[in-house]
Scaffold this motif. Structure first.
Motif, PDB file in Angstrom:
ATOM      1  N   LYS A 124     -69.726 -57.182 -60.099  1.00  0.00           N
ATOM      2  CA  LYS A 124     -69.372 -58.581 -60.319  1.00  0.00           C
ATOM      3  C   LYS A 124     -70.640 -59.416 -60.357  1.00  0.00           C
ATOM      4  CE  LYS A 124     -64.871 -58.322 -57.998  1.00  0.00           C
ATOM      5  NZ  LYS A 124     -64.026 -58.891 -56.900  1.00  0.00           N
ATOM      6  N   VAL A 125     -70.706 -60.299 -61.319  1.00  0.00           N
ATOM      7  CA  VAL A 125     -71.876 -61.169 -61.474  1.00  0.00           C
ATOM      8  C   VAL A 125     -71.409 -62.614 -61.497  1.00  0.00           C
ATOM      9  CG1 VAL A 125     -73.792 -61.845 -62.981  1.00  0.00           C
ATOM     10  CG2 VAL A 125     -73.198 -59.436 -62.724  1.00  0.00           C
ATOM     11  N   THR A 126     -72.173 -63.481 -60.835  1.00  0.00           N
ATOM     12  CA  THR A 126     -71.869 -64.918 -60.831  1.00  0.00           C
ATOM     13  C   THR A 126     -73.058 -65.685 -61.388  1.00  0.00           C
ATOM     14  OG1 THR A 126     -70.442 -64.734 -58.883  1.00  0.00           O
ATOM     15  CG2 THR A 126     -71.270 -66.925 -59.431  1.00  0.00           C
ATOM     16  N   ILE A 127     -72.783 -66.483 -62.393  1.00  0.00           N
ATOM     17  CA  ILE A 127     -73.772 -67.422 -62.932  1.00  0.00           C
ATOM     18  C   ILE A 127     -73.285 -68.818 -62.563  1.00  0.00           C
ATOM     19  CG2 ILE A 127     -74.840 -68.363 -65.014  1.00  0.00           C
ATOM     20  CD1 ILE A 127     -74.590 -65.597 -66.269  1.00  0.00           C
ATOM     21  N   ALA A 128     -74.062 -69.507 -61.744  1.00  0.00           N
ATOM     22  CA  ALA A 128     -73.639 -70.814 -61.236  1.00  0.00           C
ATOM     23  C   ALA A 128     -74.228 -71.928 -62.081  1.00  0.00           C
ATOM     24  CB  ALA A 128     -74.059 -70.974 -59.785  1.00  0.00           C
ATOM     25  N   LEU A 129     -73.369 -72.858 -62.454  1.00  0.00           N
ATOM     26  CA  LEU A 129     -73.799 -74.036 -63.200  1.00  0.00           C
ATOM     27  C   LEU A 129     -73.629 -75.257 -62.302  1.00  0.00           C
ATOM     28  CD1 LEU A 129     -74.689 -75.209 -65.975  1.00  0.00           C
ATOM     29  CD2 LEU A 129     -72.259 -75.530 -66.482  1.00  0.00           C
TER      30      LEU A 129
END
Length: 238
Positions: A124-129
């Motif tokens: 699982k990967v999270t890219i936070a904006l």
């Protein structure tokens, strides 16, 4: 000799009695005046205002599965690059985007391996904006089909994946809202004084409650409702 002593004593007694009576009347009048000065009414004034959020925090999460660990990392890099390109095409810059480390799970290392398990590794990967471009964030969320066509399924709107909206400019609205809350409190106090046959006097004490910021409703979390209650005590006069 006895008569001459009695008359002065009688005069002194009468003088003391008159003095005590006068003092008693004065104290009674003073007590009544103090009691009248303590006639008060305590009221609360409410102020509410709706504002648009000025910060959006959007965690963009996707998953990948593989049986080969190096190939899994390659897949993650490819998908991450596509998501980053997508965000930049929508008008966001590098300072608004952060890429988290992948969370990789080896299912065979859990002590029990499902014989029907198709893939050993899941990631699982999270890219936070984090952006002040709230309107742009809302529009970008509606364009997620673009990523789906690239084979990237973004997590839904559950708690972990939901976009958080904040309002951080409270000082800009505080003065006007405190004034409005105080004016509303005075209106209530005026009505009470009128109904009780009294007049509203000066403020005895006042306190401001805490400001609260909440979603206006569950369907539009980007619109915030600010609320404050002021408590004011007024003197009442005849």
């Amino acid at each position: 000799m006895e008569k001459s002593l009695t008359l002065p004593a009688l005069a002194l007694g009468l003088s003391l009695s008159a003095g005590l009576l006068a003092t008693g009347l004065y104290l009674k009048q003073t007590a009544l005046a103090l009691k009248a000065s303590e006639r008060t009414v305590t009221v609360k004034g409410l102020a509410e205002q709706d504002v648009d959020a000025n910060i959006a925090i959007w965690p963009i999460r996707f998953t990948a599965v593989e049986n080969d660990l190096p190939r899994l990392y390659d897949t993650l890099e490819q998908k991450s690059a596509k998501v980053l390109d997508f965000l930049k095409q929508q008008g966001f810059d590098d300072s608004e985007i952060s890429l988290g480390l992948p969370a990789i799970e080896d299912r065979q290392a859990q002590g029990y391996a499902d014989p029907n398990l198709k893939y050993r590794y899941t990631a699982k990967v999270t890219i936070a904006l984090y952006s002040s471009q709230v309107a742009r964030v809302l529009e970008t969320r509606r364009q997620l089909a673009t990523l789906a066509r690239e084979g990237i399924a973004i997590g839904g709107n559950d708690y972990e994946n939901r976009t958080e909206f904040l309002y951080t400019d409270l000082n800009a609205v505080k003065p006007a809202m405190v004034q409005l809350a105080t004016e509303n409190a005075r209106e209530v106090a005026d009505k009470f004084a009128h109904d009780s046959g009294s007049h509203l006097g000066k403020i005895k004490s006042a306190s401001q409650g805490q400001f609260t910021i909440s979603d206006r409703d569950s369907n539009s979390p980007q619109i915030k409702r600010i609320r404050v209650v002021s408590t004011v005590t007024y003197y009442l006069t005849d």
